[in-house]
Design a protein around this motif. Structure first.
Motif, short mmCIF file in Angstrom:
data_model
loop_
_atom_site.label_atom_id
_atom_site.label_comp_id
_atom_site.label_asym_id
_atom_site.label_seq_id
_atom_site.Cartn_x
_atom_site.Cartn_y
_atom_site.Cartn_z
N SER A 293 0.83 -1.21 0.00
CA SER A 293 0.00 0.00 0.00
C SER A 293 0.86 1.26 0.00
CB SER A 293 -0.93 0.01 1.22
OG SER A 293 -0.19 0.20 2.42
N LEU A 294 2.17 1.06 0.15
CA LEU A 294 3.12 2.18 0.14
C LEU A 294 3.91 2.17 -1.16
CD1 LEU A 294 4.69 1.68 3.70
CD2 LEU A 294 2.97 3.39 3.04
N PRO A 295 4.40 3.33 -1.59
CA PRO A 295 5.35 3.32 -2.70
C PRO A 295 6.56 2.45 -2.31
CG PRO A 295 4.63 5.56 -2.24
CD PRO A 295 4.10 4.69 -1.13
N ALA A 296 7.15 1.76 -3.27
CA ALA A 296 8.24 0.82 -2.99
C ALA A 296 9.36 1.43 -2.17
CB ALA A 296 8.78 0.25 -4.29
N LYS B 85 10.54 0.21 1.62
CA LYS B 85 11.94 -0.16 1.91
C LYS B 85 12.48 0.69 3.06
CE LYS B 85 16.47 -0.63 -0.24
NZ LYS B 85 17.27 -0.49 -1.44
N ALA B 86 12.21 1.99 3.03
CA ALA B 86 12.69 2.89 4.08
C ALA B 86 12.06 2.55 5.43
CB ALA B 86 12.41 4.34 3.70
N LEU B 87 10.77 2.23 5.42
CA LEU B 87 10.08 1.86 6.65
C LEU B 87 10.72 0.61 7.27
CD1 LEU B 87 7.74 2.06 8.71
CD2 LEU B 87 6.40 0.64 7.12
N LEU B 88 10.93 -0.41 6.47
CA LEU B 88 11.53 -1.64 6.96
C LEU B 88 12.95 -1.41 7.48
CD1 LEU B 88 10.25 -4.19 4.30
CD2 LEU B 88 9.54 -3.99 6.70
#
Length: 156
Positions: free
Chosen positions: A120-123, A127-130
């Motif tokens: 649901s997020l831009p890729a 990646k930044a969230l993880l």
């Protein structure tokens, strides 16, 4: 007048997303007849020979919850308690063939819930969230601190 916030409410953001993710996980796993705890026991028991106490620690479950969870897995024909092949005094939780198949299916369900949330997020945001969460888990928020017990009101 309420005090103004100096920082974003990280606790709320993490609690809310975690709560909603858990409810979606519970609903998705219920469709195949499992709870999140049952899934947790299945996937950890399939990895290697583990005792009930070891599985409880991995799943952050107390003894009573673990017993109830393993009882449900046994009743469903997914797992059984057996003597350990390493230590005859210890009993392990072993998966049946049906349990191994269910562990595979439940992991697909869990992966799908995670994929939908991250998708649901831009890729680049996913990646930044993880990466940021990994840094917190491995660093500043890696170890809980002792906190005073929360006072609870008696039920009436």
């Amino acid at each position: 007048m309420a005090p103004s916030r100096a920082e974003p409410d990280l606790s709320f953001l993490l609690d809310r997303t975690s709560h909603v993710l858990r409810t979606r996980m519970a609903a998705a796993l219920a469709e195949i007849g499992l709870t999140a705890r049952m899934h947790c026991v299945l996937v950890h028991a399939i990895e290697e020979e583990r005792t009930q106490a070891q599985l409880a620690e991995l799943g952050d479950m107390d003894k009573t919850t673990m017993v109830v969870t393993v009882d449900a897995l046994e009743e469903a024909g997914l797992a059984e308690r057996r003597p350990s092949s390493v230590d005859r005094r210890a009993r392990i939780i072993a998966l049946t063939e049906k349990g191994r198949e269910m562990a595979r299916r439940s992991q697909e369900v869990v992966d799908g819930v995670h994929r939908a949330a991250l998708g649901s997020l831009p890729a680049e945001d996913a990646k930044a969230l993880l990466q940021a969460l990994d840094r917190l888990v491995e660093g500043h928020l890696s170890t809980p601190v002792e906190a005073p017990p929360v006072a609870r009101r008696a039920r009436q």
